[in-house]
Motif scaffolding. Structure first.
Motif: not given
Length: 534
Positions: A82, A86-87, A89-90, A93
């Motif tokens: 997880t 998310f890392s 995705l960050a 982004y």
């Protein structure tokens, strides 16, 4: 002692229960129970703990699920995955934010150019290239025909768009790049394009194209007032014509403005580039002049000029108009010439006349002081005034002298006929002989002969005194017709007629019997014709 033991056992049991509770709590929380070290009792506590743990296990039926150790083995990899997800995705982004800080969103268009994922520099370059290659301005004449086409290359245009494009890019919300990345809705922006060029180059292009050459076009004509139109008895305004010549200054300015606005078509007519007439049909001065001219020619003066009709209207008046700039007037000399011409034609004063006497003899008589004579100066002034007023009227001209009857034969059929040869007088009224009588005229021997001619009665009066160089004579009826020569009674005479006048005549007057003088006096008035002949 028993109390104390009992009390100690109670305390031990309570402590074991507490430790058991802590163990169960620790198992539920997947953590190891804390062991409280006590000086001097560590062995006992460990044994009690193990006994308590064993007791708990025995109480379990074997069907209870053991959860502590399997959970510890599965949770750790999931958390790691997880966190990694998310890392990533960050990072993606953040990279998107960075990327779209310097690039347009995929669906972006600027001035019709699809510039998605372009940098500002790439967009600026492509827009400038496109404008330079594609921009052209077409000049159209008033007939819709192409006059000239000016390209960006011809005009050496430079397109400045950098600041606007950079502002559009800077206005992008990079925080929301993901939504724009997946959006299919096109974002269209229009920017102002600053076109830089040299006006002198534009003017040179136009000059070399020959569009200002006067040989290639017609000059504009001003609106003007027409010649006199008989069908409308007046004048009208002939509208202006623009012609086909271009005004150099206006055309250069209009072309430069069109290029600055990036227009592709310039209608030279709409832009007002053609040389304009100085005077148009709606010009106030021209309208005022037209109104005054039409007022003057609308005048109509119908003359009774010694029995003849003379009409002064637009057909004559328009020849007398004098137009000087804004002023409209009447040519006094021409009006005077008209009056003099008509006076000469219709006046009878001073003209010789042919007369048939009562005895049937035709004599030619000098005019004497009788007949129609126009006051030319007074009538010229009056006629000009009537024309300026636009008057419609009937009139007689101003006369210095009037005849008794109108026409060339201004004597008519009412007159006093004095036959100096036969010394006999006839009075006619409306062609009827009213009376006749003998008389005595001027003494021929003394050079006092009564002058012959046609005269008009100057006036009449009673109880007058006639005075001369060597006489002073009272009379009852005095009727002068030629200066001091007139008709009067002569009560001092006993005889009349015959040849008395040859040697014993008057000072020039016509001496009459009293009763005849009285009768004649009652029958005539001022201007009545008096005809004397030998």
């Amino acid at each position: 002692m028993k109390r104390n033991t009992k009390g100690n056992n109670h305390k031990k049991r309570k402590k074991n229960l507490s430790e058991k509770s802590n163990l169960e709590l620790a198992e539920n929380k997947n953590i190891a129970p804390q062991e409280k070290e006590d000086s001097g009792g560590s062995g006992k506590k460990e044994e009690e703990c193990k006994a308590s743990e064993k007791e708990e296990k025995e109480k379990s039926n074997g069907n209870e699920t053991q959860v502590l150790k399997p959970k510890k083995k599965k949770i750790l990899p999931a958390v790691i995955v997880t966190v990694l997800f998310f890392s990533i995705l960050a990072l993606v982004y953040l990279y998107g934010m960075y990327y779209y800080k310097y690039h347009f969103f995929p669906a972006q268009q600027v001035n019709g150019l699809a510039c998605g994922n372009f940098t500002a520099e790439e967009t600026i370059r492509q827009l400038q290239d496109r404008y330079y290659e594609n921009y052209r301005l077409v000049l159209m004449d008033r007939d819709g025909a192409e006059v000239l086409t000016i390209t960006a290359s011809d005009a050496q245009l430079e397109f400045s768009i950098a600041q606007e494009v950079e502002e559009i890019l800077a206005s992008q919300n990079t925080f929301g790049w993901i939504g724009n990345f997946f959006s299919k809705r096109i974002r269209e922006d229009q920017t102002y394009i600053a076109v830089e060029f040299d006006d002198t180059i534009i003017e040179e292009i136009l000059v070399q194209a020959g569009i200002f050459d006067s040989k290639n076009g017609k000059k504009p004509t001003d609106a003007y007032i027409s010649e006199y139109l008989e069908d409308i008895n007046g004048y009208e305004i002939i509208p202006e014509k623009e012609g086909t010549l271009l005004d150099r200054e206006l055309t250069v300015a209009s072309v430069c403005k069109a290029i600055s606005n990036m227009d592709t078509i310039l209608d030279l007519t709409d832009a007002g580039c053609y040389r304009q007439p100085e005077i148009t049909a709606d010009n106030k001065d021209l309208q005022a002049k037209l109104e005054k001219m039409n007022k003057l020619v609308s005048a109509q003066i119908i003359y009774d000029w010694n029995g003849e009709e003379e009409v002064v209207d637009g057909e004559l008046i328009h020849n007398w108009l004098v137009v000087d700039g804004k002023e409209v007037s009447i040519d006094t000399e021409q009006v005077k010439a008209f009056v003099e011409e008509k006076a000469k034609e219709h006046d009878t004063y001073g003209k010789k006349r042919d007369f048939v006497t009562t005895l049937g003899v035709e004599v030619r008589l000098p005019s004497g002081a009788y007949g129609w004579k126009t006051d030319k100066d007074a009538e010229t002034e009056a006629l000009i005034e009537l024309i300026m007023e636009g008057a419609v009227t009937e009139r007689e001209p101003e006369y210095i002298s009037r005849g008794w009857s109108k026409g060339i034969n201004d004597i008519g059929n009412s007159y006093v006929e004095i036959d100096l040869t036969n010394q006999h007088l006839y009075l006619y009224k409306e062609g009827e002989l009213i009376l006749e009588t003998d008389f005595v005229s001027g003494d021929m021997a003394k050079g006092n002969a009564t002058p012959q001619g046609v005269f008009g009665l100057t006036y009449k009066t009673t109880d007058a005194v006639l005075r001369g160089r060597d006489y002073e004579t009272p009379v009852n009826y005095w009727m002068p017709f030629n200066g001091n020569v007139g008709m009067h009674d002569a009560t001092w005479r006993r005889r009349f007629g015959g040849d008395i006048y040859l040697t014993n005549g008057s000072h020039g007057c016509v001496n009459l019997p009293l009763d005849m003088a009285a009768s004649i006096y009652s029958q005539i008035s001022t201007g009545f014709p008096i005809i004397c002949y030998y």
